[in-house]
Write a protein that holds these residues in place. Structure first.
Motif, PDB file in Angstrom:
ATOM      1  N   MET A   1     -22.427 -40.588  13.069  1.00 68.10           N
ATOM      2  CA  MET A   1     -22.433 -39.368  12.290  1.00 68.10           C
ATOM      3  C   MET A   1     -23.729 -39.285  11.479  1.00 68.10           C
ATOM      4  SD  MET A   1     -19.714 -38.184   9.442  1.00 68.10           S
ATOM      5  CE  MET A   1     -19.518 -36.458   9.238  1.00 68.10           C
ATOM      6  N   SER A   2     -24.334 -38.143  11.496  1.00 73.23           N
ATOM      7  CA  SER A   2     -25.582 -37.920  10.773  1.00 73.23           C
ATOM      8  C   SER A   2     -25.291 -37.382   9.370  1.00 73.23           C
ATOM      9  CB  SER A   2     -26.425 -36.914  11.555  1.00 73.23           C
ATOM     10  OG  SER A   2     -27.626 -36.666  10.888  1.00 73.23           O
ATOM     11  N   HIS A   3     -26.061 -37.836   8.392  1.00 73.35           N
ATOM     12  CA  HIS A   3     -25.904 -37.399   7.000  1.00 73.35           C
ATOM     13  C   HIS A   3     -27.209 -36.730   6.549  1.00 73.35           C
ATOM     14  CE1 HIS A   3     -22.062 -39.410   6.621  1.00 73.35           C
ATOM     15  NE2 HIS A   3     -22.594 -40.411   7.312  1.00 73.35           N
ATOM     16  N   HIS A   4     -27.088 -35.668   5.791  1.00 74.22           N
ATOM     17  CA  HIS A   4     -28.248 -34.814   5.522  1.00 74.22           C
ATOM     18  C   HIS A   4     -28.765 -34.846   4.084  1.00 74.22           C
ATOM     19  CE1 HIS A   4     -27.451 -33.390   9.498  1.00 74.22           C
ATOM     20  NE2 HIS A   4     -26.255 -32.960   9.146  1.00 74.22           N
ATOM     21  N   PHE A   5     -28.236 -35.726   3.246  1.00 74.30           N
ATOM     22  CA  PHE A   5     -28.604 -35.782   1.831  1.00 74.30           C
ATOM     23  C   PHE A   5     -30.115 -35.887   1.639  1.00 74.30           C
ATOM     24  CE2 PHE A   5     -29.327 -38.274  -2.084  1.00 74.30           C
ATOM     25  CZ  PHE A   5     -28.690 -37.466  -3.022  1.00 74.30           C
ATOM     26  N   PHE A   6     -30.734 -36.859   2.266  1.00 72.90           N
ATOM     27  CA  PHE A   6     -32.163 -37.095   2.040  1.00 72.90           C
ATOM     28  C   PHE A   6     -33.030 -36.034   2.708  1.00 72.90           C
ATOM     29  CE2 PHE A   6     -30.155 -41.210   1.360  1.00 72.90           C
ATOM     30  CZ  PHE A   6     -30.555 -41.416   0.048  1.00 72.90           C
ATOM     31  N   ALA A   7     -32.580 -35.511   3.834  1.00 69.50           N
ATOM     32  CA  ALA A   7     -33.310 -34.400   4.456  1.00 69.50           C
ATOM     33  C   ALA A   7     -33.286 -33.171   3.552  1.00 69.50           C
ATOM     34  CB  ALA A   7     -32.713 -34.068   5.826  1.00 69.50           C
ATOM     35  N   GLN A 101     -22.136 -31.266  -6.068  1.00 66.36           N
ATOM     36  CA  GLN A 101     -21.048 -31.842  -5.268  1.00 66.36           C
ATOM     37  C   GLN A 101     -21.312 -31.651  -3.772  1.00 66.36           C
ATOM     38  OE1 GLN A 101     -18.815 -33.949  -6.530  1.00 66.36           O
ATOM     39  NE2 GLN A 101     -19.967 -33.557  -8.404  1.00 66.36           N
ATOM     40  N   LYS A 102     -21.862 -30.511  -3.404  1.00 64.54           N
ATOM     41  CA  LYS A 102     -22.204 -30.260  -1.989  1.00 64.54           C
ATOM     42  C   LYS A 102     -23.253 -31.268  -1.533  1.00 64.54           C
ATOM     43  CE  LYS A 102     -23.119 -27.213   1.611  1.00 64.54           C
ATOM     44  NZ  LYS A 102     -22.392 -27.596   2.777  1.00 64.54           N
ATOM     45  N   LEU A 103     -24.272 -31.494  -2.357  1.00 65.90           N
ATOM     46  CA  LEU A 103     -25.292 -32.483  -2.003  1.00 65.90           C
ATOM     47  C   LEU A 103     -24.678 -33.870  -1.855  1.00 65.90           C
ATOM     48  CD1 LEU A 103     -28.450 -31.682  -4.152  1.00 65.90           C
ATOM     49  CD2 LEU A 103     -28.290 -31.750  -1.660  1.00 65.90           C
ATOM     50  N   LEU A 104     -23.853 -34.265  -2.813  1.00 64.92           N
ATOM     51  CA  LEU A 104     -23.219 -35.585  -2.732  1.00 64.92           C
ATOM     52  C   LEU A 104     -22.352 -35.719  -1.488  1.00 64.92           C
ATOM     53  CD1 LEU A 104     -22.333 -36.085  -6.497  1.00 64.92           C
ATOM     54  CD2 LEU A 104     -23.979 -37.434  -5.157  1.00 64.92           C
ATOM     55  N   GLU A 109     -19.429 -41.448   2.565  1.00 68.24           N
ATOM     56  CA  GLU A 109     -18.441 -41.635   1.494  1.00 68.24           C
ATOM     57  C   GLU A 109     -18.706 -42.911   0.699  1.00 68.24           C
ATOM     58  OE1 GLU A 109     -14.613 -40.464  -0.253  1.00 68.24           O
ATOM     59  OE2 GLU A 109     -15.155 -39.694   1.697  1.00 68.24           O
ATOM     60  N   GLU A 110     -19.120 -43.976   1.385  1.00 67.08           N
ATOM     61  CA  GLU A 110     -19.341 -45.267   0.741  1.00 67.08           C
ATOM     62  C   GLU A 110     -20.512 -45.246  -0.244  1.00 67.08           C
ATOM     63  OE1 GLU A 110     -17.643 -45.511   4.776  1.00 67.08           O
ATOM     64  OE2 GLU A 110     -19.581 -44.797   4.081  1.00 67.08           O
ATOM     65  N   LEU A 111     -21.428 -44.278  -0.121  1.00 73.21           N
ATOM     66  CA  LEU A 111     -22.605 -44.225  -0.995  1.00 73.21           C
ATOM     67  C   LEU A 111     -22.488 -43.195  -2.116  1.00 73.21           C
ATOM     68  CD1 LEU A 111     -25.539 -44.449   1.591  1.00 73.21           C
ATOM     69  CD2 LEU A 111     -24.576 -46.269   0.165  1.00 73.21           C
ATOM     70  N   ARG A 112     -21.519 -42.336  -2.059  1.00 76.16           N
ATOM     71  CA  ARG A 112     -21.441 -41.224  -3.033  1.00 76.16           C
ATOM     72  C   ARG A 112     -21.377 -41.718  -4.471  1.00 76.16           C
ATOM     73  NH1 ARG A 112     -17.410 -37.524   0.606  1.00 76.16           N
ATOM     74  NH2 ARG A 112     -18.952 -37.228   2.262  1.00 76.16           N
ATOM     75  N   ALA A 113     -20.576 -42.711  -4.727  1.00 74.94           N
ATOM     76  CA  ALA A 113     -20.453 -43.224  -6.098  1.00 74.94           C
ATOM     77  C   ALA A 113     -21.780 -43.783  -6.603  1.00 74.94           C
ATOM     78  CB  ALA A 113     -19.360 -44.290  -6.175  1.00 74.94           C
ATOM     79  N   ASP A 114     -22.591 -44.314  -5.689  1.00 72.23           N
ATOM     80  CA  ASP A 114     -23.886 -44.883  -6.075  1.00 72.23           C
ATOM     81  C   ASP A 114     -24.888 -43.812  -6.506  1.00 72.23           C
ATOM     82  OD1 ASP A 114     -23.403 -47.749  -5.416  1.00 72.23           O
ATOM     83  OD2 ASP A 114     -23.100 -46.908  -3.401  1.00 72.23           O
TER      84      ASP A 114
END
Length: 192
Positions: A1-7, A101-104, A109-114
């Motif tokens: 699964m691809s995650h787009h936070f940093f992009a 919240q959308k960005l997070l 899921e494992e990194l959101r709290a960080d």
């Protein structure tokens, strides 16, 4: 699964600030966030060194790096609009919170709290230092524009300076007394 936070974060460079004003040099939220991080870090160090603070300057700097991240999704709302009316201010705070919240949610899921504290800045002392640094950065933009002959920023400079002087954080007063004068100098004067 691809995650787009940093992009998504990398798109901060496309969101320009001061949208209602003519700028001699455009400023985007990515470069603004860097300056706010440097200033917030300095304020935290000064607060600790001279005023009995016990705050982690690194935590403050990281929060400052992310303080406008939600604007990737919302854009930069001009200050006169954002703060002119309490209803607009409250609604915009809600929009900002939803954007954060959308960005997070773009993280695993494992990194959101960080990343949550950096993006949402729940600690009131960290938040106060970041807000002070944000206002200081706005003032420095005004100084640069006025130095470049742009009278468009004259009133904003005066109003922002007045707001800085009303801020009770002693580290900010220290910074203003000891470091602000240098921003009015030319390169030759700084080197001299």
């Amino acid at each position: 699964m691809s995650h787009h936070f940093f992009a998504m974060l990398s798109r901060m460079k496309y969101i320009n600030r001061w949208g209602l004003m003519r700028n001699t040099v455009a400023e985007n939220i990515q470069e603004h966030s860097h300056q706010v991080a440097v200033l917030a870090h300095a304020l935290a160090v000064i607060q600790n060194r001279f005023f009995g603070g016990q705050i982690d300057p690194g935590q403050v700097a990281v929060a400052a790096l992310y303080h406008d991240a939600g604007e990737i999704l919302t854009g930069d709302m001009p200050t006169p609009i954002k703060y002119d009316n309490p209803d607009i201010r409250a609604a915009y705070k809600q929009v900002e919170s939803m954007a954060e919240q959308k960005l997070l949610s773009m993280l695993p899921e494992e990194l959101r709290a960080d990343f949550d504290d950096a993006v949402t800045i729940p600690d009131p002392e960290v938040h106060a230092l970041v807000k002070a640094a944000d206002k200081l950065s706005a003032y420095l933009k005004c100084v640069e524009e006025v130095k470049a002959g742009n009278a468009e920023f004259r009133l904003a400079k005066e109003q922002t300076f007045a707001a800085l002087n009303r801020n009770p954080i002693p580290a900010l007063k220290y910074f203003m007394d000891h470091f602000l004068p240098g921003f009015e100098l030319t390169l030759d004067e700084l080197n001299g």
